[in-house]
Every structure is written in structure tokens, then in C-alpha cells.
Design a protein around this motif. Structure first.
Motif: not given
Length: 294
Positions: A33-40
Motif C-alpha cells: 500500500t505504501k509503495r503504490l501510494a508513493q508511485l501515484f
């Protein structure tokens, strides 16, 4: 966010492609969840399909639809960040999700007076009675009851809301095609048909990994549940309960956090006093909740 209307006006959104792209991003070994939030966050104004090849997205979407079909799910809905029907309240989360699945009436997620009633899975007899009393009062005051469909407090909250003619939303820690715990299969089915079930859990990632990996989706759904509501009410929780993740999220997101007085009287736990210092509201009687949510 101000660029979204103009962006979407010039780019038709293919829901199937967005579904497949988001699921594909979750299939990557390092995704969480954290890495995808950072990606977007690093790709402002991007939809999932902007980050994944179209053919790959369509193929993965087909796999998801097949998984749903195996579980008898023919109709479901999604919410995608950037589209007009995505709940803007989710952006208050520290790591907001870009994509949600749902079954049922999405209108309930936008209805006023939504409160989360949560607590321990191993609820005491007194805690169960308090949950029923609290939910009855909330329903009488036209609140929509939101919970996580877990054992204990969550299950009692949903059941009591239904029994007394209220509205309820289940924010689950599994894909919409799964049921946990298994004994809540009928309850989940009824909520999906008559009310609303919401999930942020990627179908294919969940299927591919074991229980140790999948258990991490439960605390993430607590943060989403908090963001979707205007307040969280804790009935009963131990010192290590996952409910406290939602408590912290509620305060971080600017939501109200209510803690029943009985928790403060329990000498075995220290978290109630700690959260009260951070801004939680002690509930001695229902009017304490009604007054703050007037």
C-alpha cells in the motif's frame, strides 16, 4: 487534484483497463500500500493504465473477472481516484488507495452520518451488550453503521444495525470474492445484496500469497474505514488490538475518535488514556456522541 477534471475530460476512462492495470501493479513483488501510494504521488494526474501496457492490463483484468465468476460474482463496481464518483475523503489517509471494489449500493458510502463501530474479535459478554445498545441508539438517530465484518464487535454491529432497520457498510480485509471469517458468509452476502461491501484488496495478489502476507490487508482496511467515516467508536479492545490502528488513523485524518468509558475502567489496558491525551473523546453516555456529531 485541480487538474483532474480537465485531464479526464480529454481521456475517456476504460474501467476494465484501470482494473487490470491496478491489479498488475499489485502483482509486482515489492508492491504494498505504501509503495503504490508513493508511485501515484510521483505520477500526479496518472491513472493506473498510464503506468501499465494496455495489453497487459486487459489480460490481467480478464483473470480478475474469471476469479469473480468462479465465486458467482457477475456484477460489481469500482471507484478510481480521479473519477467524479471516487470518495474524496479517502485522500485524507496517509497512504490513500487509488482503487476500490464494491458490491451493493454505493450511495450508502456518500450518505450523511456514517460512523464506524469497531472493537476486539474476542468480545466479552459485557462488550457485546454495549455494542448492541450503542448500535441501536445510533440507528435510532439515523446513523449508518460501518464496520469490518470481523468476529466479535464488528459482526454484532452489522447484525444489530440490520435487525433494527438501519443501514450498514462492511469494509472488508479480503477481496469481495472472499469471506473471512467463513461463518460470516451469509451475513456478507446479505450486506452485499441489501447494503454495501467495500474492499481495497487486490484479487490476484491475495490469491497468490499466503495468510502471512494477506493478514497485512486488514490494518490497511482499518485506515480506509476511518477515512470513509466521520467518526470511529471503539467499544472494547486489548492493548495489542488492530482496532488501535484505526484509532490512530482517525486522529491523523482529522476524524473524531470516541472510546467507551468501560475501556478507561479496565486496569489491564493503558491505550484509552493515551488516545484521550491525543484528542479522543471519552463516552460515558450516548449523548456524548450525539453532541459531538450534531
Amino acid at each position: 487534484m485541480s487538474a483532474w477534471p480537465e485531464f479526464l475530460a480529454n481521456k475517456p476512462v476504460n474501467t476494465r483497463a484501470e482494473l487490470g492495470a491496478y491489479e498488475y501493479l499489485w502483482q509486482q513483488p515489492s508492491s504494498n500500500t505504501k509503495r503504490l501510494a508513493q508511485l501515484f504521488e510521483s505520477h500526479p494526474g496518472s491513472l493506473p493504465s498510464d503506468l501499465v501496457d494496455e495489453d497487459v492490463a486487459q489480460r490481467v483484468a480478464g483473470e480478475v473477472v474469471k476469479q469473480f465468476a468462479k465465486r458467482g460474482i457477475k456484477r460489481f463496481g469500482v471507484r478510481i481516484n480521479g473519477m467524479h464518483d471516487y470518495p474524496g475523503r479517502l485522500r485524507d489517509a496517509t497512504e490513500p488507495v487509488e482503487f476500490l471494489y464494491f458490491l451493493g449500493s454505493w450511495e450508502l458510502a456518500e450518505a450523511p452520518r456514517r460512523v464506524a463501530v469497531v472493537g476486539t474479535r474476542k468480545v466479552t459478554a459485557e462488550g457485546a451488550a454495549r455494542t448492541r445498545k450503542l448500535v441501536r441508539a445510533l440507528v435510532e438517530h439515523d446513523f449508518t453503521i460501518v464496520s469490518g465484518l470481523a468476529q466479535g464487535v464488528d459482526t454484532i454491529a452489522h447484525q444489530t444495525a440490520i435487525e433494527h432497520g438501519g443501514r450498514t457498510i462492511a469494509v472488508i480485509g479480503t477481496p469481495i470474492s472472499e469471506v473471512y471469517p467463513k461463518e460470516n458468509a451469509e451475513l456478507q452476502r446479505r450486506i452485499a445484496e441489501e447494503f454495501l461491501v467495500v474492499s481495497q484488496v487486490p484479487v490476484l495478489r491475495y490469491k497468490a500469497q499466503g495468510p502471512n502476507g494477506n493478514r497485512l490487508f486488514f490494518p490497511e482496511r482499518n485506515k480506509t474505514m476511518s477515512a470513509l467515516t466521520e467518526a470511529t467508536i471503539i467499544v472494547e479492545a486489548s492493548e495489542t488490538s488492530g482496532t488501535l490502528i484505526q484509532a490512530k488513523a482517525a486522529l491523523d485524518q482529522g476524524r473524531k475518535l470516541f472510546i467507551l468509558e468501560s475501556n478507561f475502567n479496565n486496569s489491564a489496558i493503558t491505550w484509552p488514556a493515551r488516545f484521550e491525551k491525543l484528542g479522543a473523546i471519552r463516552v460515558r453516555e450516548f449523548e456524548d456522541i450525539a453532541r459531538h456529531l450534531a
